[in-house]
Motif scaffolding. Structure first.
Motif, PDB file in Angstrom:
ATOM      1  N   PRO A 161       0.810  -1.224   0.000  1.00 38.43           N
ATOM      2  CA  PRO A 161       0.000   0.000   0.000  1.00 38.43           C
ATOM      3  C   PRO A 161       0.843   1.274   0.000  1.00 38.43           C
ATOM      4  O   PRO A 161       0.450   2.279  -0.582  1.00 38.43           O
ATOM      5  CB  PRO A 161      -0.828  -0.099   1.284  1.00 38.43           C
ATOM      6  CG  PRO A 161      -0.796  -1.523   1.664  1.00 38.43           C
ATOM      7  CD  PRO A 161       0.478  -2.090   1.125  1.00 38.43           C
ATOM      8  N   PHE A 162       1.993   1.230   0.657  1.00 39.90           N
ATOM      9  CA  PHE A 162       2.872   2.399   0.635  1.00 39.90           C
ATOM     10  C   PHE A 162       3.276   2.728  -0.795  1.00 39.90           C
ATOM     11  O   PHE A 162       3.154   3.867  -1.236  1.00 39.90           O
ATOM     12  CB  PHE A 162       4.114   2.160   1.503  1.00 39.90           C
ATOM     13  CG  PHE A 162       5.081   3.314   1.484  1.00 39.90           C
ATOM     14  CD1 PHE A 162       4.848   4.427   2.272  1.00 39.90           C
ATOM     15  CD2 PHE A 162       6.217   3.287   0.686  1.00 39.90           C
ATOM     16  CE1 PHE A 162       5.729   5.503   2.258  1.00 39.90           C
ATOM     17  CE2 PHE A 162       7.094   4.351   0.660  1.00 39.90           C
ATOM     18  CZ  PHE A 162       6.849   5.461   1.456  1.00 39.90           C
TER      19      PHE A 162
ATOM     20  N   PHE B  87       4.410   6.064   7.615  1.00 41.16           N
ATOM     21  CA  PHE B  87       3.590   4.914   7.216  1.00 41.16           C
ATOM     22  C   PHE B  87       3.775   3.749   8.182  1.00 41.16           C
ATOM     23  O   PHE B  87       2.857   2.950   8.386  1.00 41.16           O
ATOM     24  CB  PHE B  87       3.946   4.483   5.785  1.00 41.16           C
ATOM     25  CG  PHE B  87       3.046   3.426   5.234  1.00 41.16           C
ATOM     26  CD1 PHE B  87       1.820   3.763   4.674  1.00 41.16           C
ATOM     27  CD2 PHE B  87       3.402   2.087   5.263  1.00 41.16           C
ATOM     28  CE1 PHE B  87       0.974   2.792   4.167  1.00 41.16           C
ATOM     29  CE2 PHE B  87       2.562   1.106   4.756  1.00 41.16           C
ATOM     30  CZ  PHE B  87       1.344   1.461   4.196  1.00 41.16           C
ATOM     31  N   GLY B  88       4.951   3.642   8.793  1.00 41.86           N
ATOM     32  CA  GLY B  88       5.221   2.585   9.762  1.00 41.86           C
ATOM     33  C   GLY B  88       4.304   2.625  10.975  1.00 41.86           C
ATOM     34  O   GLY B  88       4.215   1.655  11.722  1.00 41.86           O
TER      35      GLY B  88
ATOM     36  N   GLY C 173      10.053   1.163   8.342  1.00 42.42           N
ATOM     37  CA  GLY C 173       9.526   2.294   7.587  1.00 42.42           C
ATOM     38  C   GLY C 173      10.600   3.096   6.884  1.00 42.42           C
ATOM     39  O   GLY C 173      10.434   3.511   5.730  1.00 42.42           O
ATOM     40  N   SER C 174      11.722   3.308   7.560  1.00 41.24           N
ATOM     41  CA  SER C 174      12.782   4.084   6.919  1.00 41.24           C
ATOM     42  C   SER C 174      13.390   3.314   5.753  1.00 41.24           C
ATOM     43  O   SER C 174      13.716   3.908   4.722  1.00 41.24           O
ATOM     44  CB  SER C 174      13.859   4.478   7.930  1.00 41.24           C
ATOM     45  OG  SER C 174      14.516   3.350   8.455  1.00 41.24           O
TER      46      SER C 174
ATOM     47  N   ASN D 127       5.774  10.409  -4.438  1.00 39.75           N
ATOM     48  CA  ASN D 127       7.072  10.964  -4.035  1.00 39.75           C
ATOM     49  C   ASN D 127       7.560  10.372  -2.715  1.00 39.75           C
ATOM     50  O   ASN D 127       7.692  11.071  -1.711  1.00 39.75           O
ATOM     51  CB  ASN D 127       7.003  12.492  -3.933  1.00 39.75           C
ATOM     52  CG  ASN D 127       6.577  13.123  -5.231  1.00 39.75           C
ATOM     53  OD1 ASN D 127       7.053  12.753  -6.296  1.00 39.75           O
ATOM     54  ND2 ASN D 127       5.653  14.069  -5.152  1.00 39.75           N
ATOM     55  N   PRO D 128       7.811   9.074  -2.677  1.00 44.03           N
ATOM     56  CA  PRO D 128       8.192   8.429  -1.423  1.00 44.03           C
ATOM     57  C   PRO D 128       9.500   8.999  -0.876  1.00 44.03           C
ATOM     58  O   PRO D 128      10.404   9.355  -1.628  1.00 44.03           O
ATOM     59  CB  PRO D 128       8.339   6.961  -1.799  1.00 44.03           C
ATOM     60  CG  PRO D 128       8.526   6.941  -3.271  1.00 44.03           C
ATOM     61  CD  PRO D 128       7.843   8.149  -3.813  1.00 44.03           C
ATOM     62  N   THR D 129       9.550   9.090   0.448  1.00 43.65           N
ATOM     63  CA  THR D 129      10.748   9.540   1.156  1.00 43.65           C
ATOM     64  C   THR D 129      10.924   8.683   2.400  1.00 43.65           C
ATOM     65  O   THR D 129      10.007   7.947   2.798  1.00 43.65           O
ATOM     66  CB  THR D 129      10.628  11.011   1.595  1.00 43.65           C
ATOM     67  OG1 THR D 129       9.563  11.117   2.541  1.00 43.65           O
ATOM     68  CG2 THR D 129      10.395  11.946   0.415  1.00 43.65           C
ATOM     69  N   ILE D 130      12.066   8.824   3.035  1.00 42.80           N
ATOM     70  CA  ILE D 130      12.297   8.113   4.287  1.00 42.80           C
ATOM     71  C   ILE D 130      11.291   8.576   5.339  1.00 42.80           C
ATOM     72  O   ILE D 130      10.729   7.768   6.074  1.00 42.80           O
ATOM     73  CB  ILE D 130      13.749   8.305   4.764  1.00 42.80           C
ATOM     74  CG1 ILE D 130      14.713   7.594   3.801  1.00 42.80           C
ATOM     75  CG2 ILE D 130      13.940   7.793   6.192  1.00 42.80           C
ATOM     76  CD1 ILE D 130      16.178   7.880   4.068  1.00 42.80           C
TER      77      ILE D 130
END
Length: 144
Positions: free
Chosen positions: A70-71, A86-87, A128-129, A77-80
């Motif tokens: 899902p993430f 999201f975690g 998550g990271s 624009n995914p980032t750390i």
């Protein structure tokens, strides 16, 4: 920029392996009695610790990879930082559903420091990271 489902799966797989290793290290150091996925497997399926460790670890890593889908699908624009945020979803899952349905343990880790902190560290900071980093690194421009 958008990550593909494959990016999410691979990032989740790497993140889950890192979390499984960290939890195993905590268990081997005696800081926790056993890795939570081993206890959850034993609570649901029974059996000894060897089978629970092998099968429980495999299922844990697979579910961690699936949690990242899902993430990749929903987060542009995914980032750390977005991966860490999201975690919180699997953290809430671990605090509520797992004890209520699978292990019959206390909700929110009984509000103990370890019961609250370990899921946050494992799901947000480690998993998550890594998911956010991997998806950001492999994200592609979206062509309209």
């Amino acid at each position: 920029m958008k990550a593909t489902l494959k990016d999410g799966f691979v990032g989740g797989l790497i993140g889950s392996l890192a979390v499984a290793g960290a939890l195993a290290a905590l268990a081997l150091a005696g800081l926790i009695p056993k890795a939570p996925f081993v206890g959850a497997y034993q609570a649901v399926m029974g059996g000894g610790w060897v089978g629970a460790a092998v099968i429980g670890t495999g299922l844990f890593v697979l579910f961690g990879a699936l949690w990242a889908l899902p993430f990749a699908a929903l987060v542009p624009n995914p980032t750390i930082g977005k991966g860490i945020a999201f975690g919180l979803l699997p953290t809430l899952w671990n605090w509520t559903f797992v004890p209520a349905v699978l292990t019959d343990g206390p909700l929110f880790g009984g509000f103990s420091a370890m019961g609250l902190i370990i899921p946050l560290v494992m799901n947000c900071l480690i998993w998550g990271s890594i998911v956010g980093w991997y998806c950001a690194r492999h994200a592609r421009a979206v062509v309209a």
